[in-house]
Design a protein around this motif. Structure first.
Motif, mmCIF file in Angstrom:
data_model
loop_
_atom_site.group_PDB
_atom_site.id
_atom_site.type_symbol
_atom_site.label_atom_id
_atom_site.label_comp_id
_atom_site.label_asym_id
_atom_site.label_seq_id
_atom_site.Cartn_x
_atom_site.Cartn_y
_atom_site.Cartn_z
ATOM 1 N N TYR A 92 -5.138 10.522 -8.787
ATOM 2 C CA TYR A 92 -4.178 10.232 -9.850
ATOM 3 C C TYR A 92 -3.772 11.471 -10.643
ATOM 4 O O TYR A 92 -2.834 11.400 -11.427
ATOM 5 N N TYR B 165 -8.811 8.468 0.602
ATOM 6 C CA TYR B 165 -7.995 7.264 0.713
ATOM 7 C C TYR B 165 -8.121 6.641 2.099
ATOM 8 O O TYR B 165 -8.243 5.419 2.240
ATOM 9 N N MET C 202 -5.821 6.510 -4.940
ATOM 10 C CA MET C 202 -4.500 6.715 -4.350
ATOM 11 C C MET C 202 -4.440 8.123 -3.760
ATOM 12 O O MET C 202 -5.345 8.949 -3.978
ATOM 13 N N GLU D 8 -1.145 3.617 -2.302
ATOM 14 C CA GLU D 8 -1.963 2.997 -3.346
ATOM 15 C C GLU D 8 -1.887 1.484 -3.192
ATOM 16 O O GLU D 8 -0.796 0.926 -3.012
ATOM 17 N N PRO E 177 -5.796 -1.449 -8.042
ATOM 18 C CA PRO E 177 -5.901 -0.106 -7.452
ATOM 19 C C PRO E 177 -6.967 0.732 -8.152
ATOM 20 O O PRO E 177 -7.084 0.735 -9.378
ATOM 21 N N ARG F 222 4.019 7.140 -2.345
ATOM 22 C CA ARG F 222 2.579 7.289 -2.556
ATOM 23 C C ARG F 222 1.809 6.171 -1.850
ATOM 24 O O ARG F 222 2.358 5.100 -1.583
ATOM 25 N N THR G 121 0.804 -1.225 0.000
ATOM 26 C CA THR G 121 0.000 0.000 0.000
ATOM 27 C C THR G 121 0.836 1.273 0.000
ATOM 28 O O THR G 121 0.324 2.338 -0.370
#
Length: 714
Positions: free
Chosen positions: A292, A271, A224, A216, A221, A214, A202
């Motif tokens: 993104y 998130y 993010m 994600e 996925p 990051r 992650t």
């Protein structure tokens, strides 16, 4: 609270902080033994750190996360091409992200839970309160800098970006380090500290990724969030744009950083609560790209900020020093200049880089600086002029190196040299060993030298030290050739001194390496001369009271050992100076102070000071009217500081005083003089100590000037 109240509070806090800073800076001068204790402590800490890497797994974990965070900050540092912040100042923002932002954020969350209850794992805490508190408080270091710094009004847009990014790097460093330490079980050691059963990895730290770190999921996925530095840098850049263009676009422009802050909170919250937040909230997140598009938007904003910065700088380029071949200021030509110097003569790399950075700082100060920013312009101008002269002299140095190299090649081609000793063979063997290493092994040695130096100096000196360290084995054959040169092997002491000079000349530590190298060479030459050839014990003859007499020529060169220091040898009474009583005047023909004597040829200002009446008792208090320190602070420090500032800023010409010489130098002739010699008629231990304190203050504020003093001059 009105504007005047805020201004008064800011002035009081800043003056107090500056007083504390000056007091701390004076502590090593008052207690030199503290410097030695500090050096011993640094070496002990380094040894314990190295030992901990072998003994404790958590120490290695800490080093890994530190290197990742340093790598992220380095990416921002290289991308922000119009920055004026130094690496040291950027590192201070990172430290504030650790020691200020994290505690304030923790106290905020503790206070909220203390008031309303609940647990930190609740959705409202994890996905609502936490993102809001973190994204807002990460801007706290930048806010404090804008409030209290004297040159905050002269920041570039890249400076805003770098301040926000560094604060985010510090915050993420401690956050990720805590995760690594806590998730150190069998799963964390096997698959990575950020691996989950359902989502895979992650948190991503990838070397070939721009701004790694990051959040994600690696399995299917769909959402993010970029790293903390990107969010904070983007909001800080938006704030910089609002501050820069608030007059042209009205105060509505401040809605830009507010929207960027809301976007950052939205990405962060979506998130954190992707499995528990309402559907409408996640739909809004999808409209903004589900995290993104954040990094791409930030990069476009950064590009725009750099372009706007350089467009503004070119409006004042006529007032800034330009390097050879430069017609406009742009990041590409600046990078070409720096890398050209880096490959040609690495010792001057930091000087050229400092010139380019300080040139930008001066440009933004001229463009946007308020009265407080203008107050520090002269110090910046002096530093920039010094770096400009060094950079301009680089061309002459490279030309001189070419001439020396050609002469060396000619000498080696026309002289028969005996086989070298093992001393030169050692450097040949050293390069042979270096050439056999793989690229990975050479890289490990380079990074090791860089990491070690980074513990003690800044980024660029550490980089120069690392490349210098590997340049010695990589240049072993060349060093061996220099040793075999008969010109360098006339005597053993010259060979050793030349080798030390060669090694020290490649260490870019400025005056420290230069002074230390000169003293070491002199000591080594004396030592080897003493060992190789004892000098006869010649009794010294007392000097003739009637003055020196001519001695018959014995046919041998006479060796004289002077007991005078350089300062004493060029001593001239101020009244014997060629120019006396030179007064400065401003554009309104007003007097700005005078110089008692000036020696233009040798570049010396002479200042005569009288200490008569210093110990005169005040009839009411029964104490001296002023202490020696008060006297020297006023007569030496304050008046000289004012004189230098007037000379560089306000003066438009020179004129003679009633008691001065008829012929005087022009203003341009004396602006380049960088040496002051004070001549004081008093001489007591207290006066000497006070004068040294005042001169030290001048040396700190005007590092390009030289200040000396003679006592007992009538």
């Amino acid at each position: 609270m009105n504007t005047d109240t805020i201004r008064r509070i800011r002035s009081v806090v800043r003056d107090y902080a500056e007083a504390v800073y000056r007091f701390v800076r004076e502590i090593p001068n008052r207690y030199p033994w503290l410097t030695k204790i500090y050096a011993v402590w640094c070496w002990i800490s380094l040894l314990l750190f190295i030992a901990g890497l072998f003994l404790y797994r958590d120490s290695r974990t800490m080093l890994v996360q530190y290197l990742w965070s340093f790598y992220v900050l380095l990416q921002f540092w290289l991308l922000c091409r119009s920055k004026t912040f130094t690496w040291k100042k950027t590192a201070m923002f990172m430290l504030l992200g650790i020691f200020l932002v994290i505690p304030v954020t923790a106290w905020t969350l503790m206070g909220v839970h203390g008031l309303v209850g609940g647990r930190t794992t609740d959705t409202w805490s994890q996905a609502v309160i936490t993102p809001i508190a973190e994204e807002i408080w990460k801007l706290l270091p930048l806010g404090l800098y804008l409030l209290f710094s004297r040159r905050a009004s002269a920041m570039s847009l890249s400076d805003y970006t770098l301040a926000g990014a560094a604060s985010g790097v510090g915050f993420q460093l401690m956050e990720e380090l805590s995760r690594r330490w806590l998730n150190s079980g069998i799963i964390g050691r096997t698959y990575g500290y950020s691996t989950t059963m359902l989502g895979g990895e992650t948190i991503h730290w990838d070397f070939w990724t721009l701004f790694p770190g990051r959040f994600e999921e690696s399995i299917f996925p769909t959402i993010m969030t970029v790293s903390h530095p990107v969010h904070t840098a983007m909001v800080a850049l938006g704030l910089g744009l609002a501050v820069r263009y608030r007059k042209r676009l009205t105060h509505w422009i401040f809605s830009l950083p507010a929207l960027l802050l809301g976007w950052s909170i939205l990405d962060h919250a979506a998130y954190n609560g992707q499995n528990s937040l309402p559907e409408w909230f996640m739909t809004i997140s999808e409209w903004t790209g589900s995290g993104y598009h954040t990094k791409n938007v930030f990069l476009l904003m950064l590009l725009l900020g750099i372009v706007l910065d350089y467009i503004a700088l070119n409006r004042v380029r006529s007032q800034l020093p330009m390097m050879a071949g430069e017609r406009f200021l742009d990041p590409l030509s600046e990078m070409i200049q720096m890398w050209r110097v880096f490959f040609a003569k690495r010792e001057s790399f930091s000087t050229v880089m400092a010139l380019i950075r300080e040139r930008r700082e001066m440009g933004f100060s001229l463009l946007y600086g308020n009265a407080e920013a203008v107050s520090v312009q002269e110090e910046l101008r002096i530093r920039m002029l010094h770096h400009y002269r060094v950079a301009a002299a680089l061309v002459l140095l490279l030309l001189g190196m070419g001439i020396v190299a050609g002469f060396t090649a000619y000498w080696q081609g026309h002289m028969q040299v005996e086989p070298s000793a093992c001393f030169s063979c050692m450097f040949d063997s050293l390069q042979n060993w270096w050439d056999r290493l793989s690229l990975r092994e050479k890289g490990a040695i380079l990074l090791g030298a860089f990491s070690l130096a980074l513990l003690f100096v800044g980024f660029w000196p550490a980089l120069g030290f690392a490349f210098t360290a590997i340049s010695i084995p990589a240049s072993g054959h060349e060093i061996a050739k220099d040793i075999r040169d008969p010109k360098r092997l006339l005597t053993p002491e010259n060979a050793a001194a030349a080798l030390i000079a060669l090694a020290l000349s490649r260490v870019p530590f400025g005056r420290l390496a230069k002074k230390g190298g000169e003293r070491l060479e002199i000591w080594l030459e004396k030592l080897l001369k003493r060992k190789g050839k004892p000098e006869p014990d010649i009794p010294h003859k007392k000097p003739d009271v009637d003055g020196p007499k001519e001695k018959p020529d014995s046919g041998k060169p006479e060796e004289k050992e002077s007991s005078k220091s350089p300062e004493e040898e060029d001593y001239v009474h101020w009244s014997k100076a060629k120019y006396k009583g030179v007064e400065l005047y401003d554009s309104r023909n007003g007097a700005l102070g005078e110089f008692d004597g000036i020696d233009v040829e040798n570049g010396i200002f002479y200042e005569a000071k009288s200490a008569e009446g210093l110990n005169r008792i005040h009839p009411k208090t029964g104490k001296p009217q002023q202490t020696p320190q008060q006297f020297t602070d006023k007569q030496l420090y304050q008046k000289t500081k004012t004189r230098i500032n007037n000379l560089m800023q306000k003066a438009v010409g020179t004129r003679t005083t009633p008691d001065g010489t008829s012929e005087i130098p022009s203003l341009e002739d004396i602006k380049s003089i960088r040496r002051f010699q004070f001549q004081l008629d008093g001489d007591t231990p207290e006066l000497r100590a006070a004068a040294e304190n005042s001169l030290n203050r001048l040396r700190q504020e005007f590092p390009v000037y030289t200040f000396s003093i003679r006592f007992g001059v009538k």
